[in-house]
Design a protein around this motif. Structure first.
Motif, PDB file in Angstrom:
ATOM      1  N   TYR A 148       0.831  -1.201   0.000  1.00 45.52           N
ATOM      2  CA  TYR A 148       0.000   0.000   0.000  1.00 45.52           C
ATOM      3  C   TYR A 148       0.863   1.247   0.000  1.00 45.52           C
ATOM      4  CZ  TYR A 148       0.904  -0.212   5.063  1.00 45.52           C
ATOM      5  OH  TYR A 148       1.510  -0.291   6.282  1.00 45.52           O
ATOM      6  N   LEU A 149       0.244   2.336  -0.440  1.00 51.48           N
ATOM      7  CA  LEU A 149       0.893   3.638  -0.421  1.00 51.48           C
ATOM      8  C   LEU A 149       0.300   4.433   0.729  1.00 51.48           C
ATOM      9  CD1 LEU A 149       0.543   4.526  -4.226  1.00 51.48           C
ATOM     10  CD2 LEU A 149       2.630   3.754  -3.094  1.00 51.48           C
ATOM     11  N   ILE A 150       1.117   5.276   1.324  1.00 53.83           N
ATOM     12  CA  ILE A 150       0.599   6.215   2.326  1.00 53.83           C
ATOM     13  C   ILE A 150       0.788   7.620   1.760  1.00 53.83           C
ATOM     14  CG2 ILE A 150       1.051   7.240   4.613  1.00 53.83           C
ATOM     15  CD1 ILE A 150      -0.400   4.656   4.930  1.00 53.83           C
ATOM     16  N   THR A 151      -0.284   8.373   1.804  1.00 54.79           N
ATOM     17  CA  THR A 151      -0.165   9.773   1.409  1.00 54.79           C
ATOM     18  C   THR A 151      -0.457  10.619   2.643  1.00 54.79           C
ATOM     19  OG1 THR A 151      -2.475  10.123   0.829  1.00 54.79           O
ATOM     20  CG2 THR A 151      -1.079   9.188  -0.881  1.00 54.79           C
ATOM     21  N   LYS A 152       0.203  11.769   2.720  1.00 54.81           N
ATOM     22  CA  LYS A 152      -0.008  12.640   3.877  1.00 54.81           C
ATOM     23  C   LYS A 152      -0.265  14.043   3.372  1.00 54.81           C
ATOM     24  CE  LYS A 152       2.473  10.366   7.591  1.00 54.81           C
ATOM     25  NZ  LYS A 152       3.802  10.164   8.159  1.00 54.81           N
ATOM     26  N   SER A 153      -1.417  14.570   3.767  1.00 51.27           N
ATOM     27  CA  SER A 153      -1.749  15.922   3.336  1.00 51.27           C
ATOM     28  C   SER A 153      -2.518  16.594   4.455  1.00 51.27           C
ATOM     29  CB  SER A 153      -2.587  15.850   2.066  1.00 51.27           C
ATOM     30  OG  SER A 153      -2.967  17.138   1.692  1.00 51.27           O
ATOM     31  N   GLY A 154      -2.071  17.767   4.835  1.00 49.91           N
ATOM     32  CA  GLY A 154      -2.743  18.533   5.880  1.00 49.91           C
ATOM     33  C   GLY A 154      -2.974  17.705   7.123  1.00 49.91           C
ATOM     34  N   GLY A 155      -1.972  16.892   7.454  1.00 49.45           N
ATOM     35  CA  GLY A 155      -2.091  16.075   8.660  1.00 49.45           C
ATOM     36  C   GLY A 155      -2.972  14.857   8.478  1.00 49.45           C
ATOM     37  N   ILE A 156      -3.558  14.717   7.277  1.00 46.84           N
ATOM     38  CA  ILE A 156      -4.415  13.548   7.049  1.00 46.84           C
ATOM     39  C   ILE A 156      -3.622  12.476   6.321  1.00 46.84           C
ATOM     40  CG2 ILE A 156      -6.501  12.679   5.920  1.00 46.84           C
ATOM     41  CD1 ILE A 156      -7.602  15.585   6.219  1.00 46.84           C
ATOM     42  N   GLU A 157      -3.645  11.286   6.891  1.00 43.68           N
ATOM     43  CA  GLU A 157      -2.927  10.174   6.291  1.00 43.68           C
ATOM     44  C   GLU A 157      -3.935   9.304   5.544  1.00 43.68           C
ATOM     45  OE1 GLU A 157      -0.612   6.890   8.495  1.00 43.68           O
ATOM     46  OE2 GLU A 157       0.574   8.731   8.683  1.00 43.68           O
ATOM     47  N   THR A 158      -3.641   8.994   4.323  1.00 41.98           N
ATOM     48  CA  THR A 158      -4.542   8.145   3.546  1.00 41.98           C
ATOM     49  C   THR A 158      -3.781   6.926   3.076  1.00 41.98           C
ATOM     50  OG1 THR A 158      -5.666  10.127   2.786  1.00 41.98           O
ATOM     51  CG2 THR A 158      -6.143   8.106   1.587  1.00 41.98           C
ATOM     52  N   ARG A 159      -4.431   5.792   3.150  1.00 45.22           N
ATOM     53  CA  ARG A 159      -3.802   4.549   2.729  1.00 45.22           C
ATOM     54  C   ARG A 159      -4.423   4.120   1.408  1.00 45.22           C
ATOM     55  NH1 ARG A 159      -2.735  -1.090   5.796  1.00 45.22           N
ATOM     56  NH2 ARG A 159      -3.237  -2.421   4.031  1.00 45.22           N
ATOM     57  N   ILE A 160      -3.590   3.885   0.424  1.00 44.99           N
ATOM     58  CA  ILE A 160      -4.080   3.416  -0.880  1.00 44.99           C
ATOM     59  C   ILE A 160      -3.561   2.002  -1.079  1.00 44.99           C
ATOM     60  CG2 ILE A 160      -4.018   3.802  -3.368  1.00 44.99           C
ATOM     61  CD1 ILE A 160      -3.578   6.803  -2.739  1.00 44.99           C
ATOM     62  N   ASP A 161      -4.458   1.039  -1.007  1.00 47.10           N
ATOM     63  CA  ASP A 161      -4.031  -0.358  -1.163  1.00 47.10           C
ATOM     64  C   ASP A 161      -3.687  -0.663  -2.608  1.00 47.10           C
ATOM     65  OD1 ASP A 161      -4.149  -1.250   1.480  1.00 47.10           O
ATOM     66  OD2 ASP A 161      -6.332  -1.421   1.367  1.00 47.10           O
ATOM     67  N   LEU A 162      -2.643  -1.430  -2.803  1.00 44.11           N
ATOM     68  CA  LEU A 162      -2.235  -1.827  -4.151  1.00 44.11           C
ATOM     69  C   LEU A 162      -2.649  -3.277  -4.371  1.00 44.11           C
ATOM     70  CD1 LEU A 162       1.357  -0.271  -4.104  1.00 44.11           C
ATOM     71  CD2 LEU A 162      -0.732   0.736  -5.034  1.00 44.11           C
ATOM     72  N   GLN A 163      -3.207  -3.538  -5.529  1.00 42.90           N
ATOM     73  CA  GLN A 163      -3.646  -4.899  -5.841  1.00 42.90           C
ATOM     74  C   GLN A 163      -2.659  -5.489  -6.847  1.00 42.90           C
ATOM     75  OE1 GLN A 163      -6.732  -5.603  -4.344  1.00 42.90           O
ATOM     76  NE2 GLN A 163      -6.929  -3.493  -3.653  1.00 42.90           N
ATOM     77  N   PHE A 164      -1.741  -6.297  -6.344  1.00 43.94           N
ATOM     78  CA  PHE A 164      -0.745  -6.892  -7.238  1.00 43.94           C
ATOM     79  C   PHE A 164      -1.388  -8.008  -8.046  1.00 43.94           C
ATOM     80  CE2 PHE A 164       2.182  -5.683  -3.569  1.00 43.94           C
ATOM     81  CZ  PHE A 164       2.431  -4.433  -4.113  1.00 43.94           C
ATOM     82  N   SER A 165      -1.130  -8.016  -9.314  1.00 42.84           N
ATOM     83  CA  SER A 165      -1.742  -9.062 -10.141  1.00 42.84           C
ATOM     84  C   SER A 165      -0.923 -10.349 -10.083  1.00 42.84           C
ATOM     85  CB  SER A 165      -1.900  -8.581 -11.579  1.00 42.84           C
ATOM     86  OG  SER A 165      -0.683  -8.080 -12.074  1.00 42.84           O
ATOM     87  N   SER A 166       0.378 -10.232  -9.835  1.00 47.24           N
ATOM     88  CA  SER A 166       1.203 -11.428  -9.683  1.00 47.24           C
ATOM     89  C   SER A 166       2.498 -11.009  -9.008  1.00 47.24           C
ATOM     90  CB  SER A 166       1.507 -12.058 -11.049  1.00 47.24           C
ATOM     91  OG  SER A 166       2.257 -11.143 -11.819  1.00 47.24           O
ATOM     92  N   VAL A 167       3.118 -11.942  -8.332  1.00 46.82           N
ATOM     93  CA  VAL A 167       4.416 -11.673  -7.710  1.00 46.82           C
ATOM     94  C   VAL A 167       5.324 -12.832  -8.090  1.00 46.82           C
ATOM     95  CG1 VAL A 167       5.658 -11.154  -5.588  1.00 46.82           C
ATOM     96  CG2 VAL A 167       3.249 -10.554  -5.778  1.00 46.82           C
ATOM     97  N   LYS A 168       6.264 -12.540  -8.960  1.00 47.12           N
ATOM     98  CA  LYS A 168       7.075 -13.618  -9.515  1.00 47.12           C
ATOM     99  C   LYS A 168       8.554 -13.287  -9.403  1.00 47.12           C
ATOM    100  CE  LYS A 168       4.378 -16.011 -12.949  1.00 47.12           C
ATOM    101  NZ  LYS A 168       3.012 -15.546 -12.877  1.00 47.12           N
ATOM    102  N   TYR A 169       9.324 -14.337  -9.313  1.00 47.51           N
ATOM    103  CA  TYR A 169      10.760 -14.176  -9.408  1.00 47.51           C
ATOM    104  C   TYR A 169      11.105 -14.160 -10.892  1.00 47.51           C
ATOM    105  CZ  TYR A 169      15.713 -14.914  -8.782  1.00 47.51           C
ATOM    106  OH  TYR A 169      17.066 -14.761  -8.808  1.00 47.51           O
ATOM    107  N   THR A 170      11.872 -13.183 -11.331  1.00 54.70           N
ATOM    108  CA  THR A 170      12.170 -13.123 -12.763  1.00 54.70           C
ATOM    109  C   THR A 170      13.230 -14.137 -13.129  1.00 54.70           C
ATOM    110  OG1 THR A 170      13.631 -11.324 -12.213  1.00 54.70           O
ATOM    111  CG2 THR A 170      11.646 -10.765 -13.419  1.00 54.70           C
ATOM    112  N   SER A 171      12.846 -15.061 -13.932  1.00 50.96           N
ATOM    113  CA  SER A 171      13.785 -16.054 -14.428  1.00 50.96           C
ATOM    114  C   SER A 171      14.130 -15.722 -15.863  1.00 50.96           C
ATOM    115  CB  SER A 171      13.156 -17.441 -14.345  1.00 50.96           C
ATOM    116  OG  SER A 171      13.031 -17.825 -12.993  1.00 50.96           O
ATOM    117  N   ILE A 172      15.156 -16.365 -16.352  1.00 49.61           N
ATOM    118  CA  ILE A 172      15.541 -16.163 -17.749  1.00 49.61           C
ATOM    119  C   ILE A 172      14.506 -16.880 -18.613  1.00 49.61           C
ATOM    120  CG2 ILE A 172      17.314 -16.712 -19.459  1.00 49.61           C
ATOM    121  CD1 ILE A 172      19.273 -16.578 -16.914  1.00 49.61           C
TER     122      ILE A 172
END
Ligand SMILES: *[C@@H]1O[C@H](CO)[C@@H](O)[C@H](O)[C@H]1NC(C)=O
Ligand SMILES: *[C@@H]1O[C@H](CO)[C@@H](O)[C@H](O)[C@H]1NC(C)=O
Ligand SMILES: *[C@@H]1O[C@H](CO)[C@@H](O)[C@H](O)[C@H]1NC(C)=O
Ligand SMILES: *[C@@H]1O[C@H](CO)[C@@H](O)[C@H](O)[C@H]1NC(C)=O
Ligand SMILES: *[C@@H]1O[C@H](CO)[C@@H](O)[C@H](O)[C@H]1NC(C)=O
Ligand SMILES: *[C@@H]1O[C@H](CO)[C@@H](O)[C@H](O)[C@H]1NC(C)=O
Ligand SMILES: *[C@@H]1O[C@H](CO)[C@@H](O)[C@H](O)[C@H]1NC(C)=O
Ligand SMILES: *[C@@H]1O[C@H](CO)[C@@H](O)[C@H](O)[C@H]1NC(C)=O
Ligand SMILES: *[C@@H]1O[C@H](CO)[C@@H](O)[C@H](O)[C@H]1NC(C)=O
Length: 539
Positions: A239-263
């Protein structure tokens, strides 16, 4: 938030005889635009002008967007007004105008949420009266922060960094511009990245509609091999955290895949086949790819002196792992056989159950992982998914008939019916026994025939005939239209099949620089590896 130009000299186009009522609302009136749900809200700040109470409950609303022509200071609307009607208007009690189905026109700049307009004019009118509201301030607000990026967001892990590929929808420009940090958890390990990371600065600065970001990050304080992984696929959240005017907002990231890069394309035509209670894996690495892997590993400043070939077979939620523990320079191992009958007796039944499950299944995923160690440290990994096609024949062997070499194709649960009017290609690679410890591969024979589902098919080739006179190991790849069937089998002259001939061995190959012309340089006792394999096995 964006300041819009006050628009002063609108040439009135109220062409009924209506009367304009001025200053019903103050300059504090604000517009909020929620692009993802196509909603525009005008938060009205009433000036408590009693003259404005004249409006009936049913009013029309025109929303005009445009830009100021600075040369003339006359606003030139770019687009015709958007017209809406509401039926419950009341000057004293309507504090917000909610306009559904509103979206900014595509002005060709591809900026999406960018309010590429210089003013927003709201006209509220009935048959007789009109009042105009000039919007000074417009905010783009996202009602759902899950839409900041498009859904395809793959994460790749490389030895010591991770890469997140994200395409911005442009809907969260205001939030992302005050980005504070990125947090990601990979298989239980949490990593945090702050704004000292340039790729995150880039994201915060340049986030815009349809903009592509490839965010490459090295976790602080982790080993150079942090992501050299034992597994091809990982679980990760972020997730990302944004901070503005003392307000913290959490933006969740939806990963489509998590892979080890192979040749990519590491092996030439790898596959898994089943035969007589054995899982057989054929993996012939391509020299150039092996070289590429070596270069990557060399960057660690170490060389590998130990390796594991790990095959994982998964079907219907069940999986089994087969490990081969190799030694130095055995990257060219090309065939692996794991036999249920070599399992300890208390595990054989379970193994055969799994074998039969795989045999029957259409949905089998096989991964092959080459894991390279320098002493105990993993310095390289190559993960591939290799095909398994449901076994067409339960047992296959050669028999010679006069000048013909015939294959017996013994069907068990045959599923596919060949169309005899279409050509079928039989591609047979044969290794012939050279001596007690070695087989030599003599090449590939390709025959095209109109196979009619019979249990015998014959070919004529004297070289092939010679090869099957004594012990052989063969791979068979049959193609029929878009269907491909793989088979690995072995035997001796005239169908004298020594079923258990290979069950106690793993065959090693070396120097297979070409896909089909490689040599099998001897055997390694399988039993030696069995202990390690049992330890690693999971069901
Ligand atoms: C409102 O917009 C419509 C077109 O969408 C137009 O026909 C109409 O004249 C406008 N009314 C006013 C008061 O500008
Ligand atoms: C209008 O009236 C409301 C409620 O009485 C009040 O809160 C607001 O400040 C008034 N606005 C102006 C511009 O006087
Ligand atoms: C405002 O008041 C009028 C009359 O009391 C009513 O008909 C209308 O529904 C109200 N509108 C809102 C938005 O509350
Ligand atoms: C993301 O952007 C890349 C590069 O512009 C493009 O190839 C890809 O198709 C985009 N993906 C999505 C989901 O928009
Ligand atoms: C690997 O282990 C051997 C024997 O224990 C040792 O001599 C050698 O220094 C080790 N190599 C590395 C790179 O740690
Ligand atoms: C078997 O043949 C291979 C290849 O020709 C050779 O390298 C190996 O030494 C031979 N082994 C024996 C035991 O003769
Ligand atoms: C097969 O290859 C081996 C060496 O790899 C060779 O000794 C043998 O003569 C070949 N056999 C045939 C039939 O070509
Ligand atoms: C047998 O097949 C091999 C390999 O395809 C080919 O080179 C050879 O010419 C064939 N021999 C005969 C007699 O057809
Ligand atoms: C199928 O082909 C085989 C060999 O070519 C032949 O002997 C057999 O009669 C054929 N069977 C049918 C049903 O056509």
């Amino acid at each position: 938030m964006q300041l819009l130009f006050l628009f002063t000299l609108l040439a009135s186009s109220f062409d009924s005889d209506g009367r304009e009522i001025f200053t019903c609302y103050t300059y504090k009136t604000v517009a909020e635009y929620r692009p993802n749900i196509k909603q525009l809200q005008i938060l009205l700040d009433s000036s408590n002008n009693s003259a404005c109470s004249i409006f009936p409950a049913g009013v029309n609303i025109n929303v005009t967007i445009g830009s100021v022509d600075f040369a003339t200071i006359v606003p030139a609307p770019n687009f015709p007004p958007y017209s809406y009607t509401i039926t419950n208007f009341g000057y004293s009690n309507t504090s917000v105008l909610v306009i559904e189905g509103f979206s900014l026109p595509d002005d060709g700049t591809g900026t999406g949420d960018e309010i590429s307009i210089d003013y927003l004019l709201i006209e509220v009118y009935s048959y007789a009266e009109i009042t105009r509201i000039e919007i000074l301030e417009m905010q783009t607000i996202i009602s759902s922060l899950s839409e900041c990026f498009y859904a395809a967001m793959p994460v790749t892990l490389t030895q010591n960094y991770l890469t997140i590929q994200m395409n911005a929808t442009g809907l969260c420009r205001i939030q992302i511009s005050s980005l504070d940090s990125l947090h990601i958890t990979i298989d239980g390990n949490a990593y945090s990245f702050d704004m000292t990371n340039l790729p995150l600065q880039d994201l915060a600065t340049n986030y815009a509609h349809n903009k592509f970001f490839s965010i490459k990050l090295t976790p602080p304080g982790v080993t150079p091999l942090a992501f050299t992984t034992l597994k091809p696929n990982w679980d990760a959240t972020g997730y990302l955290i944004t901070k503005s005017g003392g307000i913290e907002t959490r933006i969740d990231l939806q990963f489509s895949s998590v892979k080890y890069t192979s040749i990519a394309g590491f092996y030439s035509n790898p596959f898994m086949a089943l035969n007589d209670g054995q899982f057989a894996f054929t993996t012939v690495p391509i020299f150039a790819k092996v070289y590429q892997l070596s270069v990557t590993m060399a960057q660690t400043g170490r060389s590998y002196n130990n390796m594991i070939f790990r095959f994982q077979v998964t079907t219907n939620g069940q999986s089994r792992t087969f490990d081969y523990h190799g030694m130095k320079y055995n990257i060219y191992i090309t065939k692996f056989l794991f036999s249920c009958s070599d399992m300890p007796s208390n595990e054989q039944e379970e193994c055969m159950k799994f074998y039969k499950l795989v045999q029957k299944s259409d949905n089998v995923v096989v991964t092959c992982s080459g894991l390279f160690y320098s002493n105990e440290t993993l310095i390289g990994a190559q993960h591939d998914t290799i095909p398994y096609k449901r076994q067409q024949w339960e047992r296959t062997f050669f028999i010679t008939e006069d000048d013909k070499t015939c294959m017996y194709l013994e069907s068990s649960n045959t599923k596919f019916t060949f169309d005899p009017t279409i050509q079928t290609t039989f591609s047979i690679s044969i290794a012939k026994r050279l001596n007690a410890t070695s087989y030599g591969v003599n090449g590939t024979f390709v025959f095209n025939t109109n196979y009619n589902n019979s249990d015998k098919v014959c070919f004529q080739n004297s070289t092939l005939q010679d090869l099957v006179e004594t012990d052989y190991i063969a791979t068979l790849v049959v193609t029929h239209g878009t269907n491909t069937f793989y088979n690995l089998f072995w035997g001796t002259k005239d169908g004298d099949i020594k079923k258990n001939m290979l069950t106690a061995y793993i065959i090693l190959g070396i120097g297979c620089f070409a896909a089909v012309v490689y040599s099998l340089s001897g055997f390694v006792r399988f039993q030696k590896q069995l202990k390690a394999m049992k330890k690693k096995k999971t069901v």
